[in-house]
Design a protein around this motif. Structure first.
Motif, PDB file in Angstrom:
ATOM      1  N   GLY A 358       6.840  50.441   5.736  1.00  0.00           N
ATOM      2  CA  GLY A 358       6.826  51.845   5.352  1.00  0.00           C
ATOM      3  C   GLY A 358       5.458  52.398   5.025  1.00  0.00           C
ATOM      4  O   GLY A 358       5.338  53.560   4.629  1.00  0.00           O
ATOM      5  N   LYS A 359       4.422  51.580   5.175  1.00  0.00           N
ATOM      6  CA  LYS A 359       3.066  52.079   4.890  1.00  0.00           C
ATOM      7  C   LYS A 359       2.734  53.300   5.743  1.00  0.00           C
ATOM      8  O   LYS A 359       1.976  54.172   5.333  1.00  0.00           O
ATOM      9  N   ASP A 360       3.285  53.343   6.960  1.00  0.00           N
ATOM     10  CA  ASP A 360       3.076  54.468   7.874  1.00  0.00           C
ATOM     11  C   ASP A 360       4.326  55.329   7.965  1.00  0.00           C
ATOM     12  O   ASP A 360       4.520  56.052   8.933  1.00  0.00           O
ATOM     13  N   HIS A 361       5.192  55.223   6.946  1.00  0.00           N
ATOM     14  CA  HIS A 361       6.454  55.969   6.916  1.00  0.00           C
ATOM     15  C   HIS A 361       7.316  55.606   8.129  1.00  0.00           C
ATOM     16  O   HIS A 361       8.064  56.431   8.645  1.00  0.00           O
ATOM     17  N   PHE A 362       7.168  54.369   8.590  1.00  0.00           N
ATOM     18  CA  PHE A 362       7.982  53.747   9.636  1.00  0.00           C
ATOM     19  C   PHE A 362       7.713  54.319  11.032  1.00  0.00           C
ATOM     20  O   PHE A 362       8.538  54.171  11.933  1.00  0.00           O
ATOM     21  N   ALA A 363       6.558  54.932  11.223  1.00  0.00           N
ATOM     22  CA  ALA A 363       6.237  55.478  12.544  1.00  0.00           C
ATOM     23  C   ALA A 363       6.108  54.380  13.601  1.00  0.00           C
ATOM     24  O   ALA A 363       6.597  54.526  14.732  1.00  0.00           O
ATOM     25  N   LEU A 364       5.465  53.260  13.248  1.00  0.00           N
ATOM     26  CA  LEU A 364       5.252  52.195  14.233  1.00  0.00           C
ATOM     27  C   LEU A 364       6.568  51.606  14.748  1.00  0.00           C
ATOM     28  O   LEU A 364       6.774  51.540  15.973  1.00  0.00           O
ATOM     29  N   PRO A 365       7.471  51.149  13.895  1.00  0.00           N
ATOM     30  CA  PRO A 365       8.719  50.609  14.440  1.00  0.00           C
ATOM     31  C   PRO A 365       9.540  51.647  15.195  1.00  0.00           C
ATOM     32  O   PRO A 365      10.218  51.305  16.173  1.00  0.00           O
ATOM     33  N   LEU A 366       9.459  52.903  14.797  1.00  0.00           N
ATOM     34  CA  LEU A 366      10.191  53.936  15.532  1.00  0.00           C
ATOM     35  C   LEU A 366       9.602  54.135  16.921  1.00  0.00           C
ATOM     36  O   LEU A 366      10.342  54.299  17.899  1.00  0.00           O
ATOM     37  N   ARG A 367       8.285  54.101  17.026  1.00  0.00           N
ATOM     38  CA  ARG A 367       7.665  54.242  18.345  1.00  0.00           C
ATOM     39  C   ARG A 367       8.040  53.071  19.250  1.00  0.00           C
ATOM     40  O   ARG A 367       8.302  53.237  20.439  1.00  0.00           O
ATOM     41  N   LYS A 368       8.051  51.877  18.685  1.00  0.00           N
ATOM     42  CA  LYS A 368       8.459  50.715  19.482  1.00  0.00           C
ATOM     43  C   LYS A 368       9.918  50.838  19.912  1.00  0.00           C
ATOM     44  O   LYS A 368      10.274  50.542  21.057  1.00  0.00           O
ATOM     45  N   GLY A 369      10.772  51.262  18.985  1.00  0.00           N
ATOM     46  CA  GLY A 369      12.186  51.440  19.318  1.00  0.00           C
ATOM     47  C   GLY A 369      12.383  52.511  20.368  1.00  0.00           C
ATOM     48  O   GLY A 369      13.275  52.424  21.219  1.00  0.00           O
ATOM     49  N   GLN A 370      11.534  53.543  20.311  1.00  0.00           N
ATOM     50  CA  GLN A 370      11.587  54.633  21.287  1.00  0.00           C
ATOM     51  C   GLN A 370      11.205  54.136  22.684  1.00  0.00           C
ATOM     52  O   GLN A 370      11.891  54.420  23.679  1.00  0.00           O
TER      53      GLN A 370
END
Length: 514
Positions: A358-370
């Motif tokens: 959550g350090k990046d407000h979960f942007a990284l895992p969401l981009r990977k999931g996208q």
């Protein structure tokens, strides 16, 4: 059953005990062993003055006679004196008080229209944090004073007492920030340092109000981390252990996986409770959940705490309704939702939607999931998607079952009225869907706060402040989406990306990887 604001505002209709909606998340707990909640409650009564009946030991008496307590702005905090002879627990109390003060500093920053009007409050918060850090364990080791208010026990100065009073006045009245508890009172929180403390309080709560035993006296409740006694939040400070412990003498430290895991948990749950006091059941739980998550990240730098839904009052346990408290969608044709699957604690803590914690407000895992969702889309060939969604390169996310045997693509919208009409994904991936939406709502609300206005960051913060403040004044008979449209000049979401909407702007931003 969610408690409507019109009910809880009435002085004549006041529920005694309501549990927080919280799906069981832990593999351990009581297992199949029969639990005598009545005996647990009696054990609590015995260790607290040997009260003959629970009604002889009301929450106010527990607060005043059996806890050290302190009122710090939005919260009235109580910690059992029986635990404070241990230096570790004094350190925990200090950390909790300090982090909740910092949470309020962030809340004030977000809502203040004129920072000059809250400079004094920020200084008061800073002074109180300095005072909290000065507390020494010997002063709390053997508390015998009749008045267990920490301002008196720890010899606070008049300046410190006045700072707390001013903070209370600022946060519990809407005059400056535009948002405050509807009844003008802070959230009272009873901390339960051990799992035994927590489950004994569950037993006590059922003895206090037998009508609530069906909700509270069930095995899954022993795995919760919060529940309510009237308008008092009981907050566990340990997770359930991995291994079965029928006597509840062991627990899993919340800092086991994350250095400040306890503070993450406390800030998030306290922020949820605070918003419930301010907004009630206003039909936008994901908005308030995400606010609480982002407050926790602002204070702690990350968020990997485990939680139930943590919003409002509701029932829980063996039931799994209503899923919409944490994920969008439903079955327009009706029917029964599948049970929420349990999961091992470590599998959630290390789940792919929690990458970066959550350090990046979960942007990284969401981009990977996208990206993975777009790759998987041709393989799934979902027949229910219209052509515009099939062609959309940013609207899809890949879900994976715990054993990785099932892969399933879910597609936007995930917000707004159109999302509510969508069916749920298969039960094999429902837990991953829950984790996905946890990350998604957090990231979206952070994006809205920082990039929701294309002009600049200051304009984004100003619009978001307006949204948070006007949500407090909103006529809840009108959809939350209408308020978003009014403030941003664009709909919250839509059926697809053909029409401009905030959700699709967010999806495009996410896909670009900024």
């Amino acid at each position: 059953m969610m408690l409507a604001r019109t009910h809880w505002m009435s002085p004549f209709i006041r529920p005694v005990i309501l549990a927080v909606l919280c799906a069981p998340l832990f593999a351990g707990g009581g297992g199949s062993v029969e639990i005598s909640f009545a005996d647990l409650g009696k054990s609590y009564l015995k260790s607290h003055g040997n009260a003959p009946q629970a009604t002889d030991l009301p929450p106010d008496k527990i607060f005043a006679s059996w806890c050290c307590h302190i009122r710090l702005g939005a919260f009235d905090l109580a910690y059992p004196i029986s635990s404070l002879s241990d230096k570790q627990h004094v350190d925990i109390l200090k950390a909790l008080c300090s982090s909740l003060l910092e949470m309020q500093a962030r809340w004030i920053d977000w809502l203040a229209e004129d920072p000059a009007k809250t400079q004094g409050a920020q200084k008061d918060l800073s002074d109180l944090q300095t005072w909290v850090k000065s507390w020494r364990p010997p002063a709390l080791a053997h508390v015998t004073a009749e008045d267990k208010d920490l301002f008196k026990l720890l010899s606070a100065t008049e300046a410190q007492v006045q700072a707390a009073a001013r903070l209370d006045d600022l946060l519990c009245k809407p005059d400056v920030l535009g948002v405050a508890p509807k009844e003008g009172k802070p959230v009272r929180i009873f901390f339960a340092p051990t799992r035994r403390d927590f489950v004994e309080l569950l037993g006590y709560a059922g003895l206090l109000d037998p009508a609530k035993q069906a909700e509270l006296w069930q095995q899954p409740a022993t795995e919760w981390t919060t529940f309510w006694i009237g308008w008092d939040l009981v907050m566990a400070l340990e997770y359930p252990p991995w291994a079965s412990d029928p006597q509840f003498r062991t627990g899993l430290p919340m800092d086991k996986f994350d250095k400040n895991g306890l503070e993450q948990h406390a800030v998030q749950q306290a922020a949820n409770a605070w918003q419930w006091f301010c907004y009630g059941d206003d039909g936008a739980p994901y908005f308030h959940q995400a606010l609480a998550m982002n407050l926790a990240i602002a204070v702690c730098g990350e968020l990997n705490a485990l939680e139930g839904d943590g919003w409002g009052f509701g029932t829980t346990g063996g039931r799994t309704n209503p899923y919409e408290k944490f994920v969008p969608g439903g079955n327009p044709a009706g029917g029964t939702l599948p049970p929420m699957p349990a999961a091992a604690l470590d599998s959630l803590k290390k789940g792919h939607w929690r990458e970066n914690l959550g350090k990046d407000h979960f942007a990284l895992p969401l981009r990977k999931g996208q990206k993975n969702g777009l790759k998987q889309l041709p393989k799934n060939k979902p027949e229910h998607l219209d052509a515009s969604l099939l062609e959309d390169k940013s609207a899809h996310f890949l879900l994976i079952s715990p054993d990785e045997s099932t892969k399933y693509v879910v597609s936007a919208p995930f917000l707004g009225t159109d999302a509510q009409a969508k069916p749920y994904p298969p039960n094999e991936v429902i837990l991953d869907y829950r984790e996905f939406f946890r990350a998604y709502k957090c990231a979206f609300i952070y994006w809205l706060q920082t990039l929701g206005d294309p002009k600049d960051a200051a304009a984004s913060a100003a619009r978001f402040r307006t949204l948070v403040r006007k949500a407090y004044e909103r006529d809840t008979s009108k959809p939350f989406d209408d308020l978003v449209q009014e403030i941003y000049g664009a709909p919250l979401s839509g059926k697809n990306g053909k029409t401009d909407s905030l959700e699709w702007r967010f999806l495009e931003w996410l896909a670009k990887g900024h």
